[in-house]
Design a protein around this motif. Structure first.
Motif, PDB file in Angstrom:
ATOM      1  N   ALA A 206      89.217 115.742  28.408  1.00 29.96           N
ATOM      2  CA  ALA A 206      90.398 116.560  28.690  1.00 29.96           C
ATOM      3  C   ALA A 206      90.588 117.705  27.694  1.00 29.96           C
ATOM      4  N   ILE A 207      91.323 118.716  28.155  1.00 27.28           N
ATOM      5  CA  ILE A 207      91.913 119.696  27.242  1.00 27.28           C
ATOM      6  C   ILE A 207      93.200 119.079  26.726  1.00 27.28           C
ATOM      7  N   VAL A 208      93.311 118.937  25.409  1.00 27.18           N
ATOM      8  CA  VAL A 208      94.508 118.325  24.826  1.00 27.18           C
ATOM      9  C   VAL A 208      95.364 119.400  24.161  1.00 27.18           C
ATOM     10  N   GLY A 209      96.670 119.247  24.283  1.00 21.59           N
ATOM     11  CA  GLY A 209      97.630 120.199  23.754  1.00 21.59           C
ATOM     12  C   GLY A 209      99.034 119.759  24.164  1.00 21.59           C
ATOM     13  N   ARG A 210     100.097 120.458  23.824  1.00 14.73           N
ATOM     14  CA  ARG A 210     100.028 121.773  23.221  1.00 14.73           C
ATOM     15  C   ARG A 210      99.467 121.744  21.813  1.00 14.73           C
ATOM     16  N   TYR A 211      99.557 120.607  21.148  1.00 13.28           N
ATOM     17  CA  TYR A 211      98.945 120.508  19.818  1.00 13.28           C
ATOM     18  C   TYR A 211      97.974 119.342  19.812  1.00 13.28           C
ATOM     19  N   GLY A 212      96.669 119.663  19.895  1.00 18.45           N
ATOM     20  CA  GLY A 212      95.651 118.625  19.794  1.00 18.45           C
ATOM     21  C   GLY A 212      95.660 117.993  18.410  1.00 18.45           C
ATOM     22  N   ASN A 213      95.313 116.690  18.376  1.00 15.59           N
ATOM     23  CA  ASN A 213      95.337 115.896  17.156  1.00 15.59           C
ATOM     24  C   ASN A 213      96.782 115.550  16.766  1.00 15.59           C
ATOM     25  N   ARG A 214      97.017 115.209  15.501  1.00 11.68           N
ATOM     26  CA  ARG A 214      98.283 114.594  15.099  1.00 11.68           C
ATOM     27  C   ARG A 214      99.234 115.545  14.389  1.00 11.68           C
ATOM     28  N   ILE A 215     100.532 115.299  14.619  1.00 13.28           N
ATOM     29  CA  ILE A 215     101.594 115.927  13.853  1.00 13.28           C
ATOM     30  C   ILE A 215     102.423 114.802  13.237  1.00 13.28           C
ATOM     31  N   ALA A 216     102.550 114.816  11.923  1.00 14.30           N
ATOM     32  CA  ALA A 216     103.184 113.723  11.188  1.00 14.30           C
ATOM     33  C   ALA A 216     104.644 113.549  11.579  1.00 14.30           C
ATOM     34  N   HIS A 217     105.005 112.297  11.819  1.00 13.78           N
ATOM     35  CA  HIS A 217     106.394 111.890  12.064  1.00 13.78           C
ATOM     36  C   HIS A 217     107.012 112.622  13.269  1.00 13.78           C
ATOM     37  N   GLY A 218     106.182 113.197  14.110  1.00 10.67           N
ATOM     38  CA  GLY A 218     106.683 113.861  15.319  1.00 10.67           C
ATOM     39  C   GLY A 218     107.665 114.969  15.022  1.00 10.67           C
TER      40      GLY A 218
ATOM     41  N   PHE B 186      93.242 122.346  11.806  1.00  4.98           N
ATOM     42  CA  PHE B 186      93.348 121.067  11.135  1.00  4.98           C
ATOM     43  C   PHE B 186      94.543 120.263  11.676  1.00  4.98           C
ATOM     44  N   PRO B 187      94.437 118.930  11.666  1.00  6.70           N
ATOM     45  CA  PRO B 187      95.575 118.098  12.073  1.00  6.70           C
ATOM     46  C   PRO B 187      96.790 118.378  11.197  1.00  6.70           C
ATOM     47  N   ASP B 188      97.968 118.291  11.795  1.00 11.80           N
ATOM     48  CA  ASP B 188      99.246 118.405  11.081  1.00 11.80           C
ATOM     49  C   ASP B 188      99.400 119.734  10.339  1.00 11.80           C
ATOM     50  N   SER B 189      98.716 120.773  10.807  1.00 10.16           N
ATOM     51  CA  SER B 189      98.819 122.081  10.148  1.00 10.16           C
ATOM     52  C   SER B 189     100.246 122.622  10.052  1.00 10.16           C
ATOM     53  N   PRO B 190     101.120 122.388  11.059  1.00 11.72           N
ATOM     54  CA  PRO B 190     102.484 122.915  10.938  1.00 11.72           C
ATOM     55  C   PRO B 190     103.231 122.391   9.715  1.00 11.72           C
ATOM     56  N   ASN B 191     102.786 121.253   9.169  1.00 10.02           N
ATOM     57  CA  ASN B 191     103.428 120.678   7.988  1.00 10.02           C
ATOM     58  C   ASN B 191     102.624 120.897   6.706  1.00 10.02           C
ATOM     59  N   HIS B 192     101.581 121.745   6.793  1.00 12.64           N
ATOM     60  CA  HIS B 192     100.759 122.039   5.613  1.00 12.64           C
ATOM     61  C   HIS B 192     100.559 123.554   5.533  1.00 12.64           C
ATOM     62  N   PRO B 193     101.421 124.254   4.821  1.00  8.14           N
ATOM     63  CA  PRO B 193     101.327 125.721   4.736  1.00  8.14           C
ATOM     64  C   PRO B 193     100.002 126.228   4.184  1.00  8.14           C
ATOM     65  N   SER B 194      99.279 125.385   3.449  1.00 10.03           N
ATOM     66  CA  SER B 194      98.003 125.818   2.877  1.00 10.03           C
ATOM     67  C   SER B 194      96.863 125.783   3.896  1.00 10.03           C
ATOM     68  N   PHE B 195      97.074 125.101   5.021  1.00  7.31           N
ATOM     69  CA  PHE B 195      96.057 125.044   6.072  1.00  7.31           C
ATOM     70  C   PHE B 195      96.092 126.335   6.891  1.00  7.31           C
ATOM     71  N   PRO B 196      94.991 126.700   7.560  1.00  5.71           N
ATOM     72  CA  PRO B 196      95.023 127.857   8.467  1.00  5.71           C
ATOM     73  C   PRO B 196      96.157 127.710   9.472  1.00  5.71           C
ATOM     74  N   THR B 197      96.922 128.769   9.678  1.00 10.55           N
ATOM     75  CA  THR B 197      98.129 128.664  10.491  1.00 10.55           C
ATOM     76  C   THR B 197      97.821 128.439  11.968  1.00 10.55           C
ATOM     77  N   THR B 198      98.658 127.655  12.617  1.00 13.19           N
ATOM     78  CA  THR B 198      98.573 127.452  14.069  1.00 13.19           C
ATOM     79  C   THR B 198      99.751 128.124  14.780  1.00 13.19           C
ATOM     80  N   GLU B 199     100.469 128.976  14.061  1.00 14.79           N
ATOM     81  CA  GLU B 199     101.612 129.656  14.666  1.00 14.79           C
ATOM     82  C   GLU B 199     101.149 130.748  15.632  1.00 14.79           C
ATOM     83  N   LEU B 200     101.869 130.866  16.730  1.00 12.93           N
ATOM     84  CA  LEU B 200     101.618 131.919  17.715  1.00 12.93           C
ATOM     85  C   LEU B 200     102.947 132.580  18.035  1.00 12.93           C
ATOM     86  N   LYS B 201     102.963 133.910  17.993  1.00 10.18           N
ATOM     87  CA  LYS B 201     104.189 134.669  18.195  1.00 10.18           C
ATOM     88  C   LYS B 201     104.106 135.505  19.471  1.00 10.18           C
TER      89      LYS B 201
END
Length: 367
Positions: free
Chosen positions: A91-103, A335-350
């Motif tokens: 499958a194509i997984v999303g909107r965020y593939g892999n894990r986001i900590a504590h939802g 990377f997994p949980d990127s929204p909670n790790h500012p040092s990781f490559p950003t997954t933000e889309l504007k």
């Protein structure tokens, strides 16, 4: 006349190398939504892609002796895919593939809460109703199919109406996946494909004897919930060092905390090269068949997963049970949980931006 024949031959060869496309019905979901399956054929490989989850259902390629086999795990019918809530086969997984900590994550000063569908603690692959369990709109394109999905603002707790296009195309011996997405509100996105490969053929034993090379010098170690700690740890001197081609099963049972927590490999490797630039992520060789899989991508990471949670309860296309380690995944990704790790490559889309990434799976064979 000779020139005309040459032109026709060139055109025919190009068409065959790129591929032909056919469409057929593949059943209906419980609410009556029709699901279609597209068969893509080139001169070297055949792929079947269905609109439920925009999934790779089968992928056939030859071994060193020219014998063709299906090298991805999956099922023969739609009902089996619908009832399977755990494997995400193809499958194509999303909107965020892999894990986001504590939802949960914060964006633009707003806190967003997501379904906790991973052990009641974290969000996995987009939530309880991710892109894998939705019917996409399919449209034939030259050499392949384009899958389109619109995820409304607030879907599974994510902000913004997201429009996603995923293009599968065949190019001789390669399956190329092009991802693009736009939004009308700031959001986070991480799209990947969750195909499980067994280069000996699906259902033909484990993948532990296959050799893999990962072109990455670091990986992201995790906590017990498989959430990255935030550290980029060197692979050198660890069971995670695949900078030289190594048998998958050689160190998978080592006394290593990371392997013990995951039950094997289920980690993100930090690829060499810049984000957005195409690079080789992995090469896998199966000594039994001679098949070789080469993965290239523009993404910054790849999740190498060795089917640790397959337990024999799922019966695949060949009528054989899928036990532990009978397939591996190479999920090119941020990377997994990127929204909670500012040092990781950003997954933000504007708004006004277009997300784009490309991953190619190339199949060859060696004697």
């Amino acid at each position: 006349m000779k020139l005309a024949r040459v032109i026709l031959l060139v055109m025919t060869t190009a068409f065959t190398a790129q591929g032909a496309v056919t469409k057929a019905p593949f059943g209906k979901t419980p609410d009556g939504t029709a699901v279609d399956i597209y068969t893509l054929k080139s001169d070297a490989i055949e792929a079947r892609i269905m609109t439920y989850g925009a999934r790779v259902v089968s992928l056939k390629t030859a071994d060193r002796d020219g014998k063709v086999a299906d090298v991805v795990l999956g099922y023969n019918d739609l009902d089996a895919y619908i009832s399977d809530k755990n494997t995400y086969f193809g499958a194509i997984v999303g909107r965020y593939g892999n894990r986001i900590a504590h939802g949960a994550f914060s964006l633009d000063g707003h806190q967003y809460t997501l379904p906790k569908n991973n052990n009641g603690i974290n969000t996995l692959h987009g939530g309880t109703v991710g892109f894998d369990s939705l019917v996409w709109k399919g449209q034939e394109i030259p050499g392949g199919v384009e899958m389109t999905l619109v995820s409304k603002d607030g879907d599974q707790g994510f902000p913004g109406t997201l429009t996603v296009h995923v293009r599968y195309t065949l190019h001789h011996d390669a399956l190329r996946i092009d991802y693009s997405a736009t939004t009308d509100k700031d959001t986070v996105v991480n799209l990947t494909n969750h195909a499980y490969f067994n280069l000996s053929g699906e259902g033909n034993g484990t993948i532990l004897g296959e050799d893999i090379e990962l072109l990455a010098d670091k990986f992201t170690p995790t906590d017990a919930g498989l959430i990255p700690t935030g550290v980029l740890e060197p692979v050198a001197g660890t069971p995670f060092d695949f900078t030289k081609s190594t048998e998958i099963g050689k160190r998978i049972h080592d006394a290593n905390e990371q392997l013990t927590m995951a039950g094997g490999y289920d980690h993100n490797w930090v690829l060499r090269g810049a984000n957005g630039v195409e690079k080789t992520a992995a090469k896998v060789y199966d000594p039994a068949s001679g098949r070789v899989l080469t993965v290239t991508t523009t993404q910054p990471g790849v999740q190498f997963y060795t089917g640790n949670f397959l337990d024999g309860s799922k019966t695949g296309k060949s009528g054989k049970a899928y036990g532990k380690n009978t397939g591996f995944c190479l999920e090119t990704q941020h990377f997994p949980d990127s929204p909670n790790h500012p040092s990781f490559p950003t997954t933000e889309l504007k708004p006004g931006q277009t997300l784009h990434s490309t991953t190619t799976f190339t199949f060859t064979a060696q004697k």
